[in-house]
Structures are given as C-alpha cells and as structure tokens.
Design a protein around this motif. Structure first.
Motif, mmCIF file in Angstrom:
data_model
loop_
_atom_site.group_PDB
_atom_site.id
_atom_site.type_symbol
_atom_site.label_atom_id
_atom_site.label_comp_id
_atom_site.label_asym_id
_atom_site.label_seq_id
_atom_site.Cartn_x
_atom_site.Cartn_y
_atom_site.Cartn_z
ATOM 1 N N UNK A 166 3.640 -3.959 -5.384
ATOM 2 C CA UNK A 166 2.201 -3.814 -5.643
ATOM 3 C C UNK A 166 1.555 -5.167 -5.912
ATOM 4 N N UNK A 167 2.269 -6.056 -6.595
ATOM 5 C CA UNK A 167 1.721 -7.383 -6.863
ATOM 6 C C UNK A 167 1.597 -8.194 -5.575
ATOM 7 N N UNK A 168 2.611 -8.103 -4.736
ATOM 8 C CA UNK A 168 2.561 -8.854 -3.482
ATOM 9 C C UNK A 168 1.393 -8.390 -2.609
ATOM 10 N N UNK A 169 1.094 -7.098 -2.622
ATOM 11 C CA UNK A 169 -0.034 -6.586 -1.843
ATOM 12 C C UNK A 169 -1.369 -7.115 -2.361
ATOM 13 N N UNK A 170 -1.400 -7.485 -3.646
ATOM 14 C CA UNK A 170 -2.633 -8.019 -4.237
ATOM 15 C C UNK A 170 -2.717 -9.533 -4.106
ATOM 16 N N UNK A 171 -1.750 -10.153 -3.420
ATOM 17 C CA UNK A 171 -1.805 -11.595 -3.187
ATOM 18 C C UNK A 171 -1.057 -12.430 -4.201
#
Length: 260
Positions: A207-212
């Motif tokens: 989820x963090x990676x999807x938020x950049x």
C-alpha cells in the motif's frame, strides 16, 4: 502453551468455506471469488514458546498466538479482508476532516492491532451517504501523523513527519482511503518528507509503494516478554529478568519514506 490455536484457526478457515492446505503451522488458503479466485494467501501461525526465527519466505502474513487470544475478532476481520471476503467502501464517496484525540483513540483501539499511539495530527474519513449498515457521516478510516523533526538526508536537512497509524474499519476494505487521507495531510502541512513503518508480519508494504513511498530499510525483530494473565507484551530490554515469562520475537518492520 495454548494447544488449541491451530485447531481454532483451522475451524475458522473451515467456516469461511474456502479450500486450504496445511503444512505444519503454514496455511495456504484459496482467496475468494472474482479476479482472486486462483490466488492464495499463505498464513503462518506463530505458537507461543516456539520462536521460528526466520519468517517463512512463502508466508504472506503471520499471526501470533497471543494476538489470536487477545484480539481474535480483529485478527479474523483482517484475515477475511486479505482473503477478499470484505465489504468495500470507496473513498470517493467519503470526505476527510481533522478529528479529536478521543475520536482517533476510540477508532484505532478498536480497529488497529497496536491501538492508538501519541501523535500530533489526526484525520478521519467519513461517509457522504448511507452504505449498507453504515449511515451517512460514519467514521470509516483514521490516519495520524507526528509533528515534524529535523532529519539529515545526505547533504540536506529536511522536516520529516512520521505517519504513525492508519486503519480502516476492520471488516471493510476502504478503497482509496490511505491515499485520500494522505493527500489531505500533504495539502495542509506541505511536508518535505513522510516516514512510516510497515509490520512485516502483515505483508510487504504494498500500500505504501502504491502511494509513492520508497523502501529504505528494515528494523530488527524485537524480543518481547508476555505478562502471564493479560498476555500484554513488554520489550525484554525493559525488564531486568524475564526468564520466567513466555517470550516471542516479532518479525520487524519495513521502513518507507515519501518525498514530494
């Protein structure tokens, strides 16, 4: 110590009417319906008094026996969400506003595995219309952030904020919830950096990676001792002697950083 853990978990998965395979303490479970029909969730069970050491490479998440005993309903809700058995709320049908410490504490104590923690900024996601059993104006997700502190990154010093907690209603998937709450925080505070940790026992921080966010490190597992009656965790380093107590070692955290 609590020999019914594996049997209780097996009965829970059976109750979901999903196929699964068990390999000792590892459960390989077919996810529910739709696009995830052919995907599987690998759940590792960590029994008290049996430190398995390295986290199984093929495990998606791990569940500790003390959490199953003390927070069983919350754990079951999170498992169901990971298996695709959740109800869904779309963040586009919600609005964000700052919330009080009391509201944040009530929500996080009920919906986050670690409960509330000290923070400076608190945001809540509220429904704009009725959705199933949820009435308009229901609080469905909370994000909390620290005050800034100066951190040296290479040759420069930046104001870094920690994303302390995020949780949605435990039996719902809040589609887009993290992003909408973060966007509001970024708009209000214009941070140079946001740092956060993701519990390895509950996934890889997708989820963090999807938020950049960028993965920059990993914390070492922490050894805890458990109180005999409450099973409350106490860091072993905070005790002079915990030889008589049951011990467990968590899986550590992944550390992520976001910059504009």
């Amino acid at each position: 110590m609590y020999s019914s853990f594996i049997e209780d978990f097996s009965a829970f998965i059976h109750s979901l009417s999903l196929n699964f395979e068990r390999r000792d303490t590892l459960f390989i479970i077919d996810k529910a319906g739709g696009e995830t029909a052919n995907q599987k969730l690998c759940v590792n069970l960590e029994l008290l008094g049996h430190d398995s050491g390295e986290y199984p490479r093929n495990a998606d998440i791990t569940i500790f026996e003390d959490e199953w005993i003390t927070k069983g309903e919350l754990v079951k809700d999170r498992i169901k969400v990971n298996l695709g058995l959740q109800r869904t709320i779309f963040a586009r049908n919600c609005h964000v506003k700052a919330i009080t410490q009391n509201d944040a504490k009530r929500f996080l104590d009920a919906n986050h595995m670690l409960g509330y923690a000290r923070c400076h900024y608190r945001y809540g996601l509220y429904t704009l219309k009725d959705s199933g059993s949820l009435r308009r104006g229901s609080l469905v997700a909370v994000a909390t952030f620290s005050s800034p502190r100066l951190i040296k990154r290479g040759e420069i010093v930046v104001n870094s904020y920690e994303w302390v907690r995020y949780a949605g209603l435990s039996d719902y998937r809040i589609n887009g919830g993290m992003g909408k709450l973060m966007k509001c925080f970024v708009r209000d505070q214009n941070p140079q950096e946001i740092m956060s940790y993701s519990d390895i026992g509950w996934g890889k921080g997708d989820a963090y990676e999807k938020l950049g966010f960028t993965l920059i490190g990993k914390t070492e597992p922490i050894l805890f001792c458990l109180k005999k009656e409450s099973l409350a965790r106490i860091p072993a380093k905070a005790l002079n002697n915990c030889d008589s107590l049951v011990k467990l070692r968590n899986k550590g955290n992944l550390k992520f950083v976001w910059t504009p």
